[in-house]
Design an enzyme around this catalytic site. Structure first.
Site, PDB file in Angstrom:
ATOM      1  CG  ASN A 280       5.802  -4.986   7.957  1.00  0.00           C
ATOM      2  OD1 ASN A 280       5.095  -4.153   8.511  1.00  0.00           O
ATOM      3  ND2 ASN A 280       5.767  -5.197   6.647  1.00  0.00           N
ATOM      4  CD  GLU A 281       6.852  -4.462  16.358  1.00  0.00           C
ATOM      5  OE1 GLU A 281       6.191  -3.482  16.779  1.00  0.00           O
ATOM      6  OE2 GLU A 281       7.909  -4.851  16.884  1.00  0.00           O
TER       7      GLU A 281
ATOM      8  CB  ILE B  12       2.816  -9.106  12.318  1.00  0.00           C
ATOM      9  CG1 ILE B  12       4.077  -9.541  11.559  1.00  0.00           C
ATOM     10  CG2 ILE B  12       2.392 -10.146  13.346  1.00  0.00           C
ATOM     11  CD1 ILE B  12       5.337  -9.548  12.395  1.00  0.00           C
TER      12      ILE B  12
ATOM     13  CE1 TYR C  43      -0.651  -9.345   5.412  1.00  0.00           C
ATOM     14  CE2 TYR C  43       1.414  -9.707   6.565  1.00  0.00           C
ATOM     15  CZ  TYR C  43       0.722  -9.216   5.480  1.00  0.00           C
ATOM     16  OH  TYR C  43       1.395  -8.598   4.460  1.00  0.00           O
TER      17      TYR C  43
ATOM     18  N   GLY D 263      -2.234   3.160   7.196  1.00  0.00           N
ATOM     19  CA  GLY D 263      -2.932   3.448   8.439  1.00  0.00           C
ATOM     20  C   GLY D 263      -4.367   3.915   8.268  1.00  0.00           C
ATOM     21  CE  LYS D 264      -4.566   8.589   4.688  1.00  0.00           C
ATOM     22  NZ  LYS D 264      -4.508   9.391   3.456  1.00  0.00           N
ATOM     23  N   GLY D 265      -6.790   1.941   6.765  1.00  0.00           N
ATOM     24  CA  GLY D 265      -7.669   0.784   6.629  1.00  0.00           C
ATOM     25  C   GLY D 265      -7.783   0.233   5.222  1.00  0.00           C
ATOM     26  CE1 TYR D 266      -9.235   4.116   1.962  1.00  0.00           C
ATOM     27  CE2 TYR D 266      -7.095   5.169   1.876  1.00  0.00           C
ATOM     28  CZ  TYR D 266      -8.465   5.261   1.923  1.00  0.00           C
ATOM     29  OH  TYR D 266      -9.071   6.487   1.917  1.00  0.00           O
TER      30      TYR D 266
ATOM     31  CB  ILE E  36      -0.951   0.013   1.219  1.00  0.00           C
ATOM     32  CG1 ILE E  36      -1.907  -1.184   1.183  1.00  0.00           C
ATOM     33  CG2 ILE E  36      -1.738   1.322   1.318  1.00  0.00           C
ATOM     34  CD1 ILE E  36      -2.920  -1.178   0.055  1.00  0.00           C
TER      35      ILE E  36
END
Length: 178
Positions: free
Chosen positions: A132-133, A136, A139, A100-103, A94
């Protein structure tokens, strides 16, 4: 129901001009280093076009766009599909300015619905670097299960990092989204 469209996100084919947008994402070192274990470098236009244009039988790659705009904000794909086993690898990237916008979550929900309902796959898997917290957490929120760890797989900035294997089965997805 629109198969590849949600409330404010849609998955589309790639369009003229997307290569420039994707190049700008890949030129962001953080984005590129979360996406690939290879050393960061600038990619040629031919390489980027090849990444976006894959029509291989085992790859389904989509542009991510908001429903109210044409601008590319990401890429999602199912890759290396083994049709006889019903398995595929998942990839997402992304635009860092849209993070951080939910996309990403919404795009993956559409892709998973497509994978399990349209392609009739049984298992989706992915790898992610342990640093890459944010990915993670995404997911795991989507129901993926941590299945294994490739210990000290990657060296970045002088530090060894694990690479984690996650998987999601069709039955888990069905239970998760019922």
């Amino acid at each position: 129901m629109k198969l590849l469209e949600g409330e404010d996100i849609r998955l589309t084919r790639f369009q003229t001009g997307d290569m420039e947008s994707y190049r700008s994402f890949l030129d962001d070192a953080t984005f590129a280093r979360n996406l690939s274990a290879t050393p960061y470098r600038f990619l040629s236009d031919e390489k980027i076009n090849g990444m976006l244009a894959s029509d291989a039988h085992e790859t389904f790659r989509f542009a991510v766009r908001r429903t109210d705009a044409e601008r590319l904000i990401g890429v999602v794909s199912l890759e290396d599909i083994l049709w006889s086993n019903g398995t595929a690898w998942l990839m997402i990237g992304i635009d860092p300015s849209e993070a951080g916008k939910g996309y990403g979550r919404k795009a993956l929900q559409l892709l998973l619905r497509y994978a399990f309902s349209e392609l009739n796959l049984e298992r989706i898997q992915l790898t992610v670097f342990a640093y890459n917290e944010r990915a993670i957490a995404l997911y795991e929120r989507l129901g993926f299960i941590h299945e294994g760890t490739y210990r000290q797989f990657l060296k970045r900035d002088g530090i060894r990092h694990d690479m984690l294997l996650y998987g999601l089965l069709r039955t888990e997805w069905e239970d998760f989204y019922d």
